[in-house]
Write a protein that holds these residues in place. Structure first.
Motif, PDB file in Angstrom:
ATOM      1  N   ILE A 256       0.834  -1.209   0.000  1.00 10.21           N
ATOM      2  CA  ILE A 256       0.000   0.000   0.000  1.00 10.21           C
ATOM      3  C   ILE A 256       0.864   1.253   0.000  1.00 10.21           C
ATOM      4  O   ILE A 256       0.648   2.183  -0.786  1.00 10.21           O
ATOM      5  CB  ILE A 256      -0.959  -0.004   1.211  1.00 10.21           C
ATOM      6  N   THR A 257       1.874   1.303   0.879  1.00  7.53           N
ATOM      7  CA  THR A 257       2.772   2.470   0.883  1.00  7.53           C
ATOM      8  C   THR A 257       3.507   2.575  -0.445  1.00  7.53           C
ATOM      9  O   THR A 257       3.683   3.666  -0.987  1.00  7.53           O
ATOM     10  CB  THR A 257       3.783   2.373   2.046  1.00  7.53           C
ATOM     11  N   GLY A 258       3.921   1.434  -0.989  1.00  6.97           N
ATOM     12  CA  GLY A 258       4.593   1.442  -2.283  1.00  6.97           C
ATOM     13  C   GLY A 258       3.707   1.994  -3.377  1.00  6.97           C
ATOM     14  O   GLY A 258       4.151   2.772  -4.232  1.00  6.97           O
ATOM     15  N   ALA A 259       2.436   1.596  -3.362  1.00  7.90           N
ATOM     16  CA  ALA A 259       1.493   2.102  -4.362  1.00  7.90           C
ATOM     17  C   ALA A 259       1.308   3.608  -4.224  1.00  7.90           C
ATOM     18  O   ALA A 259       1.236   4.336  -5.224  1.00  7.90           O
ATOM     19  CB  ALA A 259       0.150   1.386  -4.208  1.00  7.90           C
ATOM     20  N   ARG A 260       1.254   4.089  -2.992  1.00  5.56           N
ATOM     21  CA  ARG A 260       1.096   5.525  -2.765  1.00  5.56           C
ATOM     22  C   ARG A 260       2.309   6.303  -3.279  1.00  5.56           C
ATOM     23  O   ARG A 260       2.172   7.319  -3.957  1.00  5.56           O
ATOM     24  CB  ARG A 260       0.907   5.805  -1.267  1.00  5.56           C
TER      25      ARG A 260
END
Length: 201
Positions: free
Chosen positions: A78-82
């Motif tokens: 999720i952080t990577g996608a953000r």
């Protein structure tokens, strides 16, 4: 006519010690209906969050840069996608690591006038990206010895918590830029080789 202070306190204590403070049945029914409705809304919201999280993960993991992002300390799906969404995936967008850091708002601004010299945080920045990078830096402290040493070194210089974490985030953005440029995954030894020496900045 108000009760004397001692008797009033005793009356309040007696009321609070009862099994329950009674309310009229229609009022109790109304509260029960409201609580039930709120609980159902929360359940539905959590279901939608889980469904959205699944879609975000699926799309992110299908991206060619996902492996590089996930190799970075402190970054999950999720952080990577953000971070990927805010930086974009155009390989020519950032000419150098400094350009990426400036866009991220992690690089400090140095102001000098006469004998006055100050280093300040950038407040005009992409707040969504800054929040994701701050989260990454915090999580990296737990699973990257190099990141931990770098952070501790900033704190040893009497830097406060947030500036030290922001400085770590700035370093991690530079490492990410290098990994994306060379199309290689993160290496703990390579990333912190320069900072392995305690005397190094």
């Amino acid at each position: 006519m108000p009760l004397p202070a001692g008797r009033e306190a005793a009356a309040i204590q007696a009321a609070l010690r009862e099994d329950r403070l009674g309310v009229a049945a229609p009022v109790a029914d109304a509260y029960a209906a409201a609580v039930t409705a709120h609980a159902r809304l929360l359940i539905a919201l959590n279901e939608q969050i889980n469904a959205l999280e699944g879609q975000v993960k699926a799309h992110f993991l299908a991206h060619p840069d996902a492996e590089i992002y996930l190799s970075m300390p402190g970054i999950g799906a999720i952080t990577g996608a953000r971070v990927l969404a805010e930086f974009g995936d155009d390989p020519t967008r950032y000419a150098c690591a400094k350009a990426r850091k400036n866009y991220a708002g992690t690089s400090p601004i140095t102001r000098a006038s006469g004998k006055v010299h100050s280093v300040q945080a950038r407040f005009v920045r992409n707040n969504r990206l800054a929040d994701a990078l701050q989260r990454q830096a915090f999580c990296a402290l737990q699973n990257s010895p190099g990141a931990r040493r770098y952070y501790d070194r900033q704190r040893a210089r009497d830097m406060d918590y947030n500036p030290a974490l922001r400085q770590l985030g700035n370093r991690l953005v530079g490492i990410l830029h290098g990994c994306l440029k060379t199309r290689t995954t993160y290496s703990e030894a390579t990333a912190w080789a320069h900072h392995a020496n305690p005397a190094a900045a």
